[in-house]
Enzyme design. Sequence first.
Site, PDB file in Angstrom:
ATOM      1  N   HIS A 106       7.332   5.669   1.077  1.00  0.00           N
ATOM      2  CA  HIS A 106       8.060   4.517   0.505  1.00  0.00           C
ATOM      3  C   HIS A 106       8.835   4.950  -0.738  1.00  0.00           C
ATOM      4  O   HIS A 106       9.980   4.541  -0.955  1.00  0.00           O
ATOM      5  CB  HIS A 106       7.089   3.409   0.087  1.00  0.00           C
ATOM      6  CG  HIS A 106       6.293   2.830   1.209  1.00  0.00           C
ATOM      7  ND1 HIS A 106       4.937   2.980   1.308  1.00  0.00           N
ATOM      8  CD2 HIS A 106       6.669   2.078   2.275  1.00  0.00           C
ATOM      9  CE1 HIS A 106       4.494   2.345   2.379  1.00  0.00           C
ATOM     10  NE2 HIS A 106       5.519   1.795   2.996  1.00  0.00           N
ATOM     11  N   GLY A 120      12.198   4.471   7.101  1.00  0.00           N
ATOM     12  CA  GLY A 120      11.735   5.832   7.358  1.00  0.00           C
ATOM     13  C   GLY A 120      11.808   6.174   8.842  1.00  0.00           C
ATOM     14  O   GLY A 120      11.559   5.326   9.706  1.00  0.00           O
ATOM     15  N   SER A 168       0.317   4.222   5.539  1.00  0.00           N
ATOM     16  CA  SER A 168      -0.737   3.443   4.871  1.00  0.00           C
ATOM     17  C   SER A 168      -2.016   3.487   5.697  1.00  0.00           C
ATOM     18  O   SER A 168      -3.113   3.380   5.169  1.00  0.00           O
ATOM     19  CB  SER A 168      -0.296   1.992   4.688  1.00  0.00           C
ATOM     20  OG  SER A 168       0.944   1.970   4.015  1.00  0.00           O
ATOM     21  N   ARG A 169      -1.875   3.632   7.017  1.00  0.00           N
ATOM     22  CA  ARG A 169      -3.060   3.639   7.897  1.00  0.00           C
ATOM     23  C   ARG A 169      -3.873   4.930   7.767  1.00  0.00           C
ATOM     24  O   ARG A 169      -5.023   4.963   8.208  1.00  0.00           O
ATOM     25  CB  ARG A 169      -2.644   3.432   9.345  1.00  0.00           C
ATOM     26  CG  ARG A 169      -2.161   2.013   9.619  1.00  0.00           C
ATOM     27  CD  ARG A 169      -1.974   1.733  11.097  1.00  0.00           C
ATOM     28  NE  ARG A 169      -1.779   0.324  11.359  1.00  0.00           N
ATOM     29  CZ  ARG A 169      -0.587  -0.264  11.552  1.00  0.00           C
ATOM     30  NH1 ARG A 169       0.524   0.441  11.501  1.00  0.00           N
ATOM     31  NH2 ARG A 169      -0.507  -1.562  11.786  1.00  0.00           N
ATOM     32  N   LYS A 200       9.768   7.834  10.488  1.00  0.00           N
ATOM     33  CA  LYS A 200       8.474   7.844  11.178  1.00  0.00           C
ATOM     34  C   LYS A 200       8.385   6.709  12.199  1.00  0.00           C
ATOM     35  O   LYS A 200       7.860   6.883  13.272  1.00  0.00           O
ATOM     36  CB  LYS A 200       7.298   7.728  10.203  1.00  0.00           C
ATOM     37  CG  LYS A 200       5.971   7.897  10.922  1.00  0.00           C
ATOM     38  CD  LYS A 200       4.798   7.857   9.995  1.00  0.00           C
ATOM     39  CE  LYS A 200       4.367   6.446   9.665  1.00  0.00           C
ATOM     40  NZ  LYS A 200       3.797   5.711  10.823  1.00  0.00           N
ATOM     41  N   TYR A 225       0.859  -1.188   0.000  1.00  0.00           N
ATOM     42  CA  TYR A 225       0.000   0.000   0.000  1.00  0.00           C
ATOM     43  C   TYR A 225       0.898   1.241   0.000  1.00  0.00           C
ATOM     44  O   TYR A 225       0.837   2.103   0.871  1.00  0.00           O
ATOM     45  CB  TYR A 225      -0.987   0.001   1.177  1.00  0.00           C
ATOM     46  CG  TYR A 225      -2.299   0.609   0.760  1.00  0.00           C
ATOM     47  CD1 TYR A 225      -3.159  -0.083  -0.091  1.00  0.00           C
ATOM     48  CD2 TYR A 225      -2.673   1.880   1.163  1.00  0.00           C
ATOM     49  CE1 TYR A 225      -4.347   0.480  -0.526  1.00  0.00           C
ATOM     50  CE2 TYR A 225      -3.856   2.445   0.733  1.00  0.00           C
ATOM     51  CZ  TYR A 225      -4.682   1.736  -0.111  1.00  0.00           C
ATOM     52  OH  TYR A 225      -5.853   2.289  -0.540  1.00  0.00           O
ATOM     53  N   GLN A 230       4.093   8.082  -0.767  1.00  0.00           N
ATOM     54  CA  GLN A 230       5.283   8.883  -1.084  1.00  0.00           C
ATOM     55  C   GLN A 230       6.447   8.605  -0.121  1.00  0.00           C
ATOM     56  O   GLN A 230       7.609   8.760  -0.494  1.00  0.00           O
ATOM     57  CB  GLN A 230       4.940  10.386  -1.047  1.00  0.00           C
ATOM     58  CG  GLN A 230       4.082  10.856  -2.209  1.00  0.00           C
ATOM     59  CD  GLN A 230       4.749  10.636  -3.566  1.00  0.00           C
ATOM     60  OE1 GLN A 230       5.962  10.815  -3.715  1.00  0.00           O
ATOM     61  NE2 GLN A 230       3.973  10.218  -4.534  1.00  0.00           N
ATOM     62  N   VAL A 289       8.185  11.621   5.432  1.00  0.00           N
ATOM     63  CA  VAL A 289       7.543  12.417   4.368  1.00  0.00           C
ATOM     64  C   VAL A 289       6.143  12.774   4.862  1.00  0.00           C
ATOM     65  O   VAL A 289       5.434  11.924   5.411  1.00  0.00           O
ATOM     66  CB  VAL A 289       7.487  11.621   3.043  1.00  0.00           C
ATOM     67  CG1 VAL A 289       6.777  12.426   1.965  1.00  0.00           C
ATOM     68  CG2 VAL A 289       8.896  11.255   2.595  1.00  0.00           C
TER      69      VAL A 289
END
Length: 281
Positions: A33, A143, A182-183, A145, A28, A31, A172
């Site tokens: 990824h 990432g 994705s969530r 995050k 899923y 940007q 990002v």
Amino acid sequence: MQVITTVADFRRARAACDGLGFVPTMGYLHQGHLSLIRQARAECSTVAVSIFVNPTQFGPREDFERYPRDMDRDLALLEAEAVELVFAPSREEMYPEGFGTYVVQPAADEVLEGAARPGHFRGVATVVCKLLNIVQPTRAYFGQKDAQQTVVVRQMVRDLNIPTEIVVLPTVREHDGLAMSSRNTYLTPEERRAAPAIYRGLQAAEQRYLAGERNAEALRQAVIAVLDAEPLLRPEYVSVADPITLRELERVGERGALVSLAARLGSVRLIDNVMLGAQPS
Ligand code: PAF
């Protein structure tokens, strides 16, 4: 682009490549990824991406079943990025009957996402270890995050002498600051409007830090004040921690701090973070 579903076929395809950059994903793609894939593309002669929604990193009451999946869309995005190798194994390929070895970091389970999601990092470390063994990349890209994930993966690679360089790239964000995930796709329009308060809260701590505040509780309260002003947000934790040990701080010192949080918006659980001061190497 070769799309490969078995370990044996991947090993054969991989043997023909050198300078391999690897981006592990649960699909899923967004940007965030793509920024990892583009960095891999810029630095490595071959790029491999895995797509595998890893069941062992989801708790029994978490969203494994409903985690968004769209293989056709993902493959089209990867084709457009000129990715050479896609590894998209089945659950049985990764966890065949009789599977019984896990990678654990007990310290990771005591703090932040590890404390909030028992067993999560056992699943992450195990699948990333398996993927690094299968793909054997020169570099693997993650990432920021998922800050604790990057700490866990770096420690695993160090402890288990895995010959892959771990590269961590900035989060990002959407135009309003919401970290790409994705969530995010689960959010209702109303929840989506409320979601940028998460990053505004983190920025409030950043502003206070830049203005000279070093008291960790004051920085935490700066985040909480912004989150509390958004009625739809239910914070789970707000942490000001050492960026290497991830232990809570009383004062922010020379190593800086990782300010991170998890919050619920309806049924959706989101995480985000900012790094204050020096970045960990
Ligand atoms: O960050 C993710 O998407 C996952 O945790 C990872 C690294 C692909 C392992 O399943």
